[in-house]
Every structure is written in structure tokens, then in C-alpha cells.
Design a protein around this motif. Sequence first.
Motif, PDB file in Angstrom:
ATOM      1  N   MET A 108       3.623   4.959   3.889  1.00 32.82           N
ATOM      2  CA  MET A 108       2.609   4.250   3.359  1.00 32.82           C
ATOM      3  C   MET A 108       2.446   3.183   4.640  1.00 32.82           C
ATOM      4  O   MET A 108       3.172   2.574   5.120  1.00 32.82           O
ATOM      5  CB  MET A 108       2.262   3.441   2.241  1.00 32.82           C
ATOM      6  N   LYS A 109       1.045   3.129   5.084  1.00 31.50           N
ATOM      7  CA  LYS A 109       0.829   1.864   5.979  1.00 31.50           C
ATOM      8  C   LYS A 109       1.016   0.442   5.593  1.00 31.50           C
ATOM      9  O   LYS A 109       0.667   0.146   4.473  1.00 31.50           O
ATOM     10  CB  LYS A 109      -0.743   2.030   6.468  1.00 31.50           C
ATOM     11  N   ARG A 110       1.391  -0.315   6.242  1.00 33.49           N
ATOM     12  CA  ARG A 110       1.778  -1.829   5.946  1.00 33.49           C
ATOM     13  C   ARG A 110       0.562  -2.663   5.968  1.00 33.49           C
ATOM     14  O   ARG A 110      -0.134  -2.339   7.234  1.00 33.49           O
ATOM     15  CB  ARG A 110       2.891  -2.356   6.568  1.00 33.49           C
ATOM     16  N   PRO A 111      -0.121  -3.319   4.868  1.00 28.87           N
ATOM     17  CA  PRO A 111      -1.291  -3.786   5.155  1.00 28.87           C
ATOM     18  C   PRO A 111      -0.873  -5.249   5.748  1.00 28.87           C
ATOM     19  O   PRO A 111       0.168  -5.690   5.869  1.00 28.87           O
ATOM     20  CB  PRO A 111      -1.749  -4.106   3.751  1.00 28.87           C
ATOM     21  N   LEU A 112      -2.035  -5.835   6.314  1.00 32.38           N
ATOM     22  CA  LEU A 112      -2.104  -7.355   6.850  1.00 32.38           C
ATOM     23  C   LEU A 112      -1.674  -7.995   5.390  1.00 32.38           C
ATOM     24  O   LEU A 112      -2.200  -7.900   4.510  1.00 32.38           O
ATOM     25  CB  LEU A 112      -3.213  -7.919   7.424  1.00 32.38           C
ATOM     26  N   ILE A 113      -0.823  -9.011   5.417  1.00 28.15           N
ATOM     27  CA  ILE A 113      -0.608  -9.887   4.426  1.00 28.15           C
ATOM     28  C   ILE A 113      -0.929 -11.310   4.758  1.00 28.15           C
ATOM     29  O   ILE A 113      -0.505 -11.904   5.767  1.00 28.15           O
ATOM     30  CB  ILE A 113       1.141  -9.824   4.232  1.00 28.15           C
ATOM     31  N   LEU A 114      -2.189 -11.687   3.932  1.00 33.41           N
ATOM     32  CA  LEU A 114      -2.598 -12.865   4.221  1.00 33.41           C
ATOM     33  C   LEU A 114      -2.413 -14.114   3.094  1.00 33.41           C
ATOM     34  O   LEU A 114      -2.623 -13.675   1.749  1.00 33.41           O
ATOM     35  CB  LEU A 114      -3.979 -12.792   4.403  1.00 33.41           C
ATOM     36  N   ALA A 115      -1.709 -15.109   3.322  1.00 38.16           N
ATOM     37  CA  ALA A 115      -1.455 -16.129   2.342  1.00 38.16           C
ATOM     38  C   ALA A 115      -2.771 -16.885   1.863  1.00 38.16           C
ATOM     39  O   ALA A 115      -3.613 -17.474   2.671  1.00 38.16           O
ATOM     40  CB  ALA A 115      -0.420 -16.975   2.829  1.00 38.16           C
ATOM     41  N   MET A 130      -0.161  -5.083  -6.257  1.00 36.33           N
ATOM     42  CA  MET A 130       0.370  -4.921  -4.953  1.00 36.33           C
ATOM     43  C   MET A 130       0.738  -3.502  -4.503  1.00 36.33           C
ATOM     44  O   MET A 130       0.168  -3.012  -3.342  1.00 36.33           O
ATOM     45  CB  MET A 130       1.446  -6.039  -4.626  1.00 36.33           C
ATOM     46  N   ARG A 131       1.436  -3.048  -5.114  1.00 38.47           N
ATOM     47  CA  ARG A 131       1.827  -1.464  -4.853  1.00 38.47           C
ATOM     48  C   ARG A 131       0.580  -0.674  -5.059  1.00 38.47           C
ATOM     49  O   ARG A 131       0.511   0.372  -4.102  1.00 38.47           O
ATOM     50  CB  ARG A 131       2.823  -1.073  -5.901  1.00 38.47           C
ATOM     51  N   GLU A 163       7.765  -4.257   2.235  1.00 38.21           N
ATOM     52  CA  GLU A 163       8.943  -3.805   2.928  1.00 38.21           C
ATOM     53  C   GLU A 163       9.589  -2.787   2.414  1.00 38.21           C
ATOM     54  O   GLU A 163      10.053  -1.647   2.790  1.00 38.21           O
ATOM     55  CB  GLU A 163       9.847  -5.056   3.068  1.00 38.21           C
ATOM     56  N   GLY A 164       9.464  -2.811   0.758  1.00 43.52           N
ATOM     57  CA  GLY A 164       9.905  -1.685   0.064  1.00 43.52           C
ATOM     58  C   GLY A 164       9.240  -0.416   0.251  1.00 43.52           C
ATOM     59  O   GLY A 164       9.805   0.752   0.136  1.00 43.52           O
TER      60      GLY A 164
END
Length: 248
Positions: A1-8, A220-221, A244-245
Motif C-alpha cells: 500500500m502507498k504511504r499517505p502524507l501524514i499531516l499533524a 487510520m488503517r 510504517e507497519g
Amino acid sequence: MKRPLILAHRGFSEQYPENSPLAFQMTVDRTEADGFESDVHMTRDGVPVIIHDDTVDRTTNGTGFVRDHTYQELLELDIGVWKSPAFAGQHIWTLDQLLDFCRETDRLLNLELKNDFFFYEGLEQRVIDAVTSRQMQEQVFVSSFNHLSMQRFKTLCPEIRTGLLYDKPLLHMDRYLDGSNADCIHPRYRLLQNLPELTDLFHERGMEIHTWTVNEEADMRDMIARGADGIITNRPDRLCRVAEGLCC
């Protein structure tokens, strides 16, 4: 799976006062988030400032609408003590300060223009000027619940990506998008869960999907599995671990 942008979301807002210098710094120090989602209003004397609400009542020791205060008056307010006495002494940042911080730390910024309650005259151009003067067009994208503002923004500056925030189902979403020049769509995550066909619709239109505000691991998953391009969260440390997992 593609990692998304993670925005705080407003910085590391679960543990630190939202939209505070500390919340942004701790995102960098304690997580691998790609950047921030934050908010901009405008003061009485025309200074774009980083705060979420239309008023200062909830997140400062002051009262009143942001637009009724000068920047100097806002600077005298404490934006940390409401979260905990341990955070006393935090003060509001200007847009310029946040942009400089993102440039120094090499972080992305999704900036929400908070002009859906008050229509701040000239806010779009002020944001454009601040971003382009730093040559950060590739590092910043904007969004708003005021879709007229996003239409205007994209017309004024095609180089900066724009996003449409929304949180309730819209009739004939495909037709609605026909009239928009936006690059991205920013739906509440439950819309994607309840109307899964939206993900295909948006991606078929070539739009990036940045969804909010996703704080529970199961969600999230789910958002990662659905192909969200970006996920906004109060818990960037948790989302980084989940991504990451799951993602190569």
C-alpha cells in the motif's frame, strides 16, 4: 500500500496546545510526519495569524473575535495555559513565522483559510504573497470550507494547490466538481467510509484526497487501505507507526 502524507493537525495537538510553536516543534522532534495542517485568520490590522477559531476565547486567556484585535494585542495573549499550566508562555505565530519554520524544517504545510464565517477581504492575496515571496509554492497547499475562496485563490495563483474542505454529503458530487478548479478534495474521513465510491470519483478526476481528522488506529488503517493521499491527525506519532507497519 502507498504511504499517505501524514499531516499533524494544528501541530501535535493531542499532547501540546494546538497551533502553538511548541506543537509544531514537537511534531518535528517526536514524529516522522511530513508536515502540518493549520489555520489562518486575519487581525484588525491585516496580519495573517495562526489560530483555528473565529474567537480567541477557547484557546487563549483573552476574549473576542480574532478580527477585532491587532496583532500586538494577540501577541500579548497566552495560547498554552488553557491546555495545561505547564504550557504557559506560548504565543501566537504569524503566517510568516509558520512558513519560515516549515522552510527551515523542510515540512509541508496544508493551510486552511478560515474565511467561511467572516470573509476576510484580501486574505487569499496575502497568503499568496507570503508563500511566493519565499518560493514555497511546492511546499504549501491551501484549503477552505469556502469554495468560492478556493476558486478565487486558484485563479490568482495557479501554482499553489487548492483543496475543497467538506463534511456532509453533497448531491451530484460529480456535477459539483465540474465547476471547480481545485486540485484536491478534503473530506471528513467518515464520508469516505459511508460513500466509498467517492474515492474512485475523486481519483478519476485527478484530485488528491486529504482526509481529516483521523485519530483512531482502525480508521487510520482504513484510510490507508482506501488510498487516501494524505491523512490529517491529532496523533501524528500513532499514524506514523501505523503507516510504517502497512506501507512499503
